[in-house]
Enzyme design. Structure first.
Site, short mmCIF file in Angstrom:
data_model
loop_
_atom_site.label_atom_id
_atom_site.label_comp_id
_atom_site.label_asym_id
_atom_site.label_seq_id
_atom_site.Cartn_x
_atom_site.Cartn_y
_atom_site.Cartn_z
N SER A 148 -12.06 -3.50 -3.54
CA SER A 148 -11.79 -4.36 -2.40
C SER A 148 -13.03 -5.17 -2.03
CB SER A 148 -11.28 -3.51 -1.24
OG SER A 148 -10.72 -4.32 -0.25
N ASP A 278 -0.05 -4.20 -4.20
CA ASP A 278 -1.18 -4.23 -3.27
C ASP A 278 -0.82 -5.12 -2.09
OD1 ASP A 278 -3.65 -4.74 -1.95
OD2 ASP A 278 -4.75 -4.40 -3.82
N HIS A 307 -3.01 -0.72 -2.78
CA HIS A 307 -4.42 -1.12 -2.71
C HIS A 307 -5.34 0.06 -2.95
CE1 HIS A 307 -7.73 -3.69 -1.58
NE2 HIS A 307 -8.10 -2.86 -0.62
#
Length: 327
Positions: A148, A278, A307
């Site tokens: 991320s 995601d 995610h």
């Protein structure tokens, strides 16, 4: 109250404090143009021989890190997402330590056990802090894995690293090239989405950091999802360890930073891993674009995974990471 009763109450309080956890480590990078990045360099920080330590960077911030395994083994450096800490990589740290690697993870400034900075909470300074850490530990031929926001940090660092420092890069559910919708990135998320993050954080950070992991981060809002309260609680625990100001600033960093030049610059193998479900960093405007920009890239996508797939499906992710490391 007797001493034994006081001890019992204290133990109960400690249990409650460690039980709540979960956080919306959505990961995204900020292009904080408002202030010039601090050129972070080590400042009188003693090398740790106990598996963890701190490095003090030029502006005085202290960056916490873990460093496990043989110091002669190939290093793997893990970069966590927002608003988490190095603890988010526990499943990977333990797995790759058992595989004979040296594993390192740090708490980004303003996150976890690092200084709760009110300045420098943008991507250039994040990368400078990693330069300070890798210099401090003298890491060479290292593999950098970022999730991320941490994926943005990893590629931003790799594009600025000294020769010989970086062997490979892995981006897991990562924010590059850029999350924000702009004329050049029409598929991005509107600014209003990130303004909503800021509003929720400022209004009730503790509740916000429960809602994110309980919902879209791990895909627990999907029908039939197998919910792990432990993952939710651990996310919350990590998030609440960090500083509200740094977390607030970092929303701009992960959403507004354009990593296109970094992706185009890095000349080592790059593995891009992304869950097809995601909900935090949509795959169409991240991995599908990033793979077209890297020089030596491999894209691997995962049907139905969320995610936070490195935590929900560590067996799957660790196996594929290991194959890439050994290739």
């Amino acid at each position: 109250m007797s001493q034994s009763n006081r001890t019992s109450v204290q133990a109960s309080r400690r249990g409650l404090m460690t039980a709540g956890a979960g956080l919306m480590a959505a990961a995204l990078p900020i292009a904080a143009a408002a202030q010039s990045p601090a050129a972070a360099t080590p400042a009188k920080a003693a090398k740790s021989t106990t598996g963890s330590g701190y490095v003090t960077v030029q502006d005085g911030a202290q960056i916490f890190y873990k460093d496990w395994g043989p110091k002669t083994a190939q290093p793997i450096v893990f970069h966590h997402g927002w608003p988490l800490s190095s603890d988010d990589w526990d499943a990977q740290m333990l797995f790759f330590l058992a595989q004979g690697y040296r594993v390192i993870a740090h708490d980004r400034r303003g996150h976890g056990r690092s200084s709760q900075t009110d300045t420098g909470n943008e991507m250039d300074t994040y990368a400078a802090d990693v330069i300070a850490l890798t210099d401090h530990l003298d890491l060479k031929n290292a593999i950098h894995v970022g999730h991320s926001t941490g994926g943005g940090e990893a590629i931003h660092y790799a594009a600025r690293a000294k020769p010989g420092r970086v062997a490979k890069v892995v981006l897991v559910g990562a924010v590059p090239p850029i999350m924000l919708k702009t004329p050049a990135n029409p598929g991005g998320l509107p600014r209003e989405v990130f303004d909503g993050f800021r509003t929720a954080l400022a209004a009730n950070r503790a509740q916000f950091f429960q809602d994110v992991p309980a919902g879209p981060f791990y895909g627990f809002n999907r029908p039939g999802a197998k919910v792990s309260q432990g993952l939710i609680d651990n996310w919350w625990r990590q998030g609440m360890m960090g500083g509200a100001k740094a977390h607030y600033d970092c929303i701009a960093a992960f959403s507004e930073t354009d990593f296109t030049p970094d992706l185009q610059t890095v000349d080592v193998p790059v593995l891009i891993m992304h869950g097809e479900d995601d909900q935090i960093v949509p795959i169409a405007d991240s991995a599908h674009l990033a793979i077209k920009l890297v020089r030596k890239g491999t894209l691997k996508t995962y049907l139905g995974l969320p995610h936070g797939m490195a935590s929900t499906h560590p067996d799957v992710i660790n196996k594929d990471l290991l194959a890439f490391f050994r290739a």
